[in-house]
Design a protein around this motif. Structure first.
Motif, PDB file in Angstrom:
ATOM      1  N   LEU A 252      40.889 106.081  65.942  1.00 31.90           N
ATOM      2  CA  LEU A 252      40.794 104.990  64.981  1.00 31.90           C
ATOM      3  C   LEU A 252      40.077 105.430  63.713  1.00 31.90           C
ATOM      4  CD1 LEU A 252      39.823 102.243  67.571  1.00 31.90           C
ATOM      5  CD2 LEU A 252      42.038 102.473  66.411  1.00 31.90           C
ATOM      6  N   VAL A 253      40.667 105.112  62.587  1.00 35.68           N
ATOM      7  CA  VAL A 253      40.080 105.467  61.295  1.00 35.68           C
ATOM      8  C   VAL A 253      40.143 104.254  60.373  1.00 35.68           C
ATOM      9  CG1 VAL A 253      40.626 107.922  61.447  1.00 35.68           C
ATOM     10  CG2 VAL A 253      42.325 106.339  60.497  1.00 35.68           C
ATOM     11  N   ASN A 254      39.390 104.316  59.286  1.00 33.22           N
ATOM     12  CA  ASN A 254      39.380 103.191  58.351  1.00 33.22           C
ATOM     13  C   ASN A 254      40.573 103.253  57.401  1.00 33.22           C
ATOM     14  OD1 ASN A 254      38.751 105.115  56.375  1.00 33.22           O
ATOM     15  ND2 ASN A 254      36.560 104.676  56.449  1.00 33.22           N
ATOM     16  N   SER A 255      40.589 102.387  56.412  1.00 29.82           N
ATOM     17  CA  SER A 255      41.741 102.295  55.500  1.00 29.82           C
ATOM     18  C   SER A 255      41.917 103.544  54.643  1.00 29.82           C
ATOM     19  CB  SER A 255      41.592 101.058  54.601  1.00 29.82           C
ATOM     20  OG  SER A 255      40.387 101.133  53.848  1.00 29.82           O
ATOM     21  N   PHE A 256      40.879 104.389  54.563  1.00 27.64           N
ATOM     22  CA  PHE A 256      40.961 105.626  53.801  1.00 27.64           C
ATOM     23  C   PHE A 256      41.310 106.822  54.687  1.00 27.64           C
ATOM     24  CE2 PHE A 256      37.852 102.899  51.606  1.00 27.64           C
ATOM     25  CZ  PHE A 256      38.457 102.807  50.356  1.00 27.64           C
ATOM     26  N   GLY A 257      41.574 106.559  55.959  1.00 25.37           N
ATOM     27  CA  GLY A 257      41.891 107.634  56.882  1.00 25.37           C
ATOM     28  C   GLY A 257      40.661 108.407  57.328  1.00 25.37           C
ATOM     29  N   GLN A 258      39.489 107.829  57.122  1.00 27.83           N
ATOM     30  CA  GLN A 258      38.239 108.497  57.493  1.00 27.83           C
ATOM     31  C   GLN A 258      37.658 107.875  58.760  1.00 27.83           C
ATOM     32  OE1 GLN A 258      36.028 107.661  53.941  1.00 27.83           O
ATOM     33  NE2 GLN A 258      36.841 109.425  52.813  1.00 27.83           N
ATOM     34  N   ASN A 259      36.800 108.637  59.446  1.00 29.17           N
ATOM     35  CA  ASN A 259      36.159 108.112  60.644  1.00 29.17           C
ATOM     36  C   ASN A 259      35.310 106.895  60.295  1.00 29.17           C
ATOM     37  OD1 ASN A 259      37.251 110.194  62.157  1.00 29.17           O
ATOM     38  ND2 ASN A 259      35.411 111.457  62.052  1.00 29.17           N
ATOM     39  N   TRP A 260      35.349 105.899  61.170  1.00 28.26           N
ATOM     40  CA  TRP A 260      34.535 104.715  60.962  1.00 28.26           C
ATOM     41  C   TRP A 260      33.049 105.034  61.128  1.00 28.26           C
ATOM     42  CZ3 TRP A 260      36.166 100.222  59.114  1.00 28.26           C
ATOM     43  CH2 TRP A 260      37.485  99.791  59.330  1.00 28.26           C
ATOM     44  N   THR A 261      32.228 104.386  60.335  1.00 26.30           N
ATOM     45  CA  THR A 261      30.793 104.326  60.628  1.00 26.30           C
ATOM     46  C   THR A 261      30.556 102.941  61.218  1.00 26.30           C
ATOM     47  OG1 THR A 261      30.201 103.414  58.459  1.00 26.30           O
ATOM     48  CG2 THR A 261      30.248 105.834  58.683  1.00 26.30           C
ATOM     49  N   SER A 262      29.499 102.778  62.005  1.00 29.27           N
ATOM     50  CA  SER A 262      29.256 101.480  62.631  1.00 29.27           C
ATOM     51  C   SER A 262      29.036 100.390  61.585  1.00 29.27           C
ATOM     52  CB  SER A 262      28.061 101.559  63.579  1.00 29.27           C
ATOM     53  OG  SER A 262      26.905 102.009  62.895  1.00 29.27           O
ATOM     54  N   SER A 263      28.274 100.715  60.538  1.00 33.96           N
ATOM     55  CA  SER A 263      28.009  99.717  59.501  1.00 33.96           C
ATOM     56  C   SER A 263      29.266  99.422  58.692  1.00 33.96           C
ATOM     57  CB  SER A 263      26.886 100.203  58.576  1.00 33.96           C
ATOM     58  OG  SER A 263      27.238 101.432  57.959  1.00 33.96           O
ATOM     59  N   GLY A 264      30.052 100.466  58.440  1.00 36.16           N
ATOM     60  CA  GLY A 264      31.292 100.277  57.691  1.00 36.16           C
ATOM     61  C   GLY A 264      32.268  99.391  58.445  1.00 36.16           C
ATOM     62  N   PHE A 265      32.356  99.613  59.758  1.00 39.30           N
ATOM     63  CA  PHE A 265      33.267  98.781  60.544  1.00 39.30           C
ATOM     64  C   PHE A 265      32.794  97.335  60.585  1.00 39.30           C
ATOM     65  CE2 PHE A 265      34.425  96.696  64.523  1.00 39.30           C
ATOM     66  CZ  PHE A 265      35.805  96.672  64.358  1.00 39.30           C
ATOM     67  N   ARG A 266      31.504  97.129  60.821  1.00 35.11           N
ATOM     68  CA  ARG A 266      30.996  95.758  60.893  1.00 35.11           C
ATOM     69  C   ARG A 266      31.278  94.999  59.606  1.00 35.11           C
ATOM     70  NH1 ARG A 266      26.583  98.265  63.564  1.00 35.11           N
ATOM     71  NH2 ARG A 266      25.382  98.288  61.628  1.00 35.11           N
ATOM     72  N   SER A 267      31.085  95.687  58.487  1.00 31.11           N
ATOM     73  CA  SER A 267      31.335  95.044  57.199  1.00 31.11           C
ATOM     74  C   SER A 267      32.819  94.715  57.027  1.00 31.11           C
ATOM     75  CB  SER A 267      30.868  95.967  56.066  1.00 31.11           C
ATOM     76  OG  SER A 267      31.184  95.415  54.810  1.00 31.11           O
ATOM     77  N   SER A 268      33.686  95.672  57.353  1.00 29.41           N
ATOM     78  CA  SER A 268      35.128  95.458  57.211  1.00 29.41           C
ATOM     79  C   SER A 268      35.619  94.364  58.151  1.00 29.41           C
ATOM     80  CB  SER A 268      35.884  96.759  57.494  1.00 29.41           C
ATOM     81  OG  SER A 268      35.570  97.744  56.532  1.00 29.41           O
ATOM     82  N   TRP A 269      35.128  94.379  59.381  1.00 29.53           N
ATOM     83  CA  TRP A 269      35.533  93.372  60.364  1.00 29.53           C
ATOM     84  C   TRP A 269      35.112  91.978  59.899  1.00 29.53           C
ATOM     85  CZ3 TRP A 269      38.474  93.248  64.702  1.00 29.53           C
ATOM     86  CH2 TRP A 269      38.347  92.140  65.527  1.00 29.53           C
TER      87      TRP A 269
END
Length: 345
Positions: A252-269
């Motif tokens: 699973l990666v974010n919209s930029f194709g990069q590995n998720w960070t926990s804070s980044g995922f929480r914010s995006s979710w």
């Protein structure tokens, strides 16, 4: 709270404009770090624990302090995830402040339970934190009892102050359908993996692509250290195969194709759920929803279902059964929702 932090050094100085200013240092002497948090607050205590953790002298043998030192050296403790150990270290710091020199023989004595629970109750304004501290102390005593250092654990079967469990909450069919049909692809993929594997957020986001062998996914649960093999449901095979084909490091990666960070995922979710209008449920609640889904579909006896679900999800069998008993009637509704959502992609 300031008075309980033995060793904090307070200095009052006169500034150039004539005002008096008070500074706090973690200890007295040259090189002592200045503390930045407001005195009397929880942050002040946490900062003190962090600054003095590595400076602590060896504890006196036969005390709770020495038990903590020995427990921290055990393979079980060392195998915990870094984030879990950091949490435990903060809690051990607070325990040391109160019980560093508390004699081991007094742990067993009549009345010790009240001493420890009275200490917990001083933190009752933050009940979840209070429960976590007393639970860790109980775990320490359970280890000491198993090693026959003490003969009884005075903190067995302690009633919690905090009743914030979310096991009573599952996603509705409308909410699941909304996410699986309308959410952004990188968010939808995470939700699907969560539903079909019943794993925690951190374990899902860090799942390496190599963990997928074409049929199953091998997952090491960060919280427990347990390794489980989960059959890859047809619904998540496209996500797993795509990650393997393009040689992503993680599934699973974010919209930029990069590995998720926990804070980044929480914010995006959080932002995506707000956009979709999904309220009243959290990402963590997907696990309870998935358990309900699994129970409704497994062709096994009740006890066998509970055992299999707990082995994969990481819940205790009691927790898994509690979720089932509350939500089994809603189970088929959840199954239908997942099916409708995945078929519309």
């Amino acid at each position: 709270m300031e008075g309980k932090l033995v060793g904090v050094h307070k200095v009052t100085v006169k500034l150039a404009d004539g005002r008096l200013e008070t500074y706090y240092y973690a200890w007295r002497g040259k090189g002592a770090p200045r503390m930045k948090s407001k005195p009397g607050t929880k942050a002040f205590t946490q900062e003190y624990v962090r600054l003095t953790r590595d400076r602590q002298a060896a504890a006196v043998t036969g005390t709770i302090g020495s038990l903590i030192d020995d427990f921290r050296k055990t393979p079980g403790y060392q195998s915990l995830s870094p984030s879990t150990r950091r949490d435990y270290e903060r809690q051990f710091g607070a325990i040391r402040l109160e019980f560093e020199t508390f004699s081991v023989k007094h742990i067993e004595a009549r009345g010790s339970r009240k001493v420890f629970l009275d200490w917990r109750d001083t933190m009752s304004e933050a009940p979840r934190s209070a429960d976590m501290h007393i639970a860790l102390l109980s775990r320490l005593f359970a280890w000491a009892k198993d090693k026959e250092i003490i003969l009884r654990n005075p903190l067995e079967r302690v009633e919690r102050l905090h009743d914030g469990t979310r096991r009573d909450i599952i996603w509705t069919d409308a909410q699941i359908n909304k996410v699986l049909t309308e959410a952004a692809p990188h968010i939808r993929s995470v939700a699907m993996i969560a539903l079909w594997t019943m794993q925690r957020q951190a374990d899902i986001l860090t799942m390496p692509t190599l963990a997928f062998d074409g049929q199953r996914v091998m997952i090491k649960q960060g919280k427990t250290g347990a390794r489980v093999r989960v059959v890859a449901a047809p619904d998540i095979l496209p996500v797993l195969r795509k990650a393997k084909e393009i040689q992503q490091q993680r599934v699973l990666v974010n919209s930029f194709g990069q590995n998720w960070t926990s804070s980044g995922f929480r914010s995006s979710w959080r932002k995506e759920m707000a956009r979709l209008g999904v309220k009243g449920v959290t990402f963590h609640d997907l696990r309870g929803t998935a358990i309900t889904f699994a129970y409704a579909n497994l062709d096994r006896s009740h006890d066998e279902k509970i055992k299999l679900i707990s082995e994969i999800s990481g819940h205790t069998q009691d927790d898994a059964e509690s979720i089932i008993r509350k939500h089994y009637l809603a189970g088929q509704e959840v199954v239908d929702a997942i099916g409708r959502g995945t078929k519309k992609e």
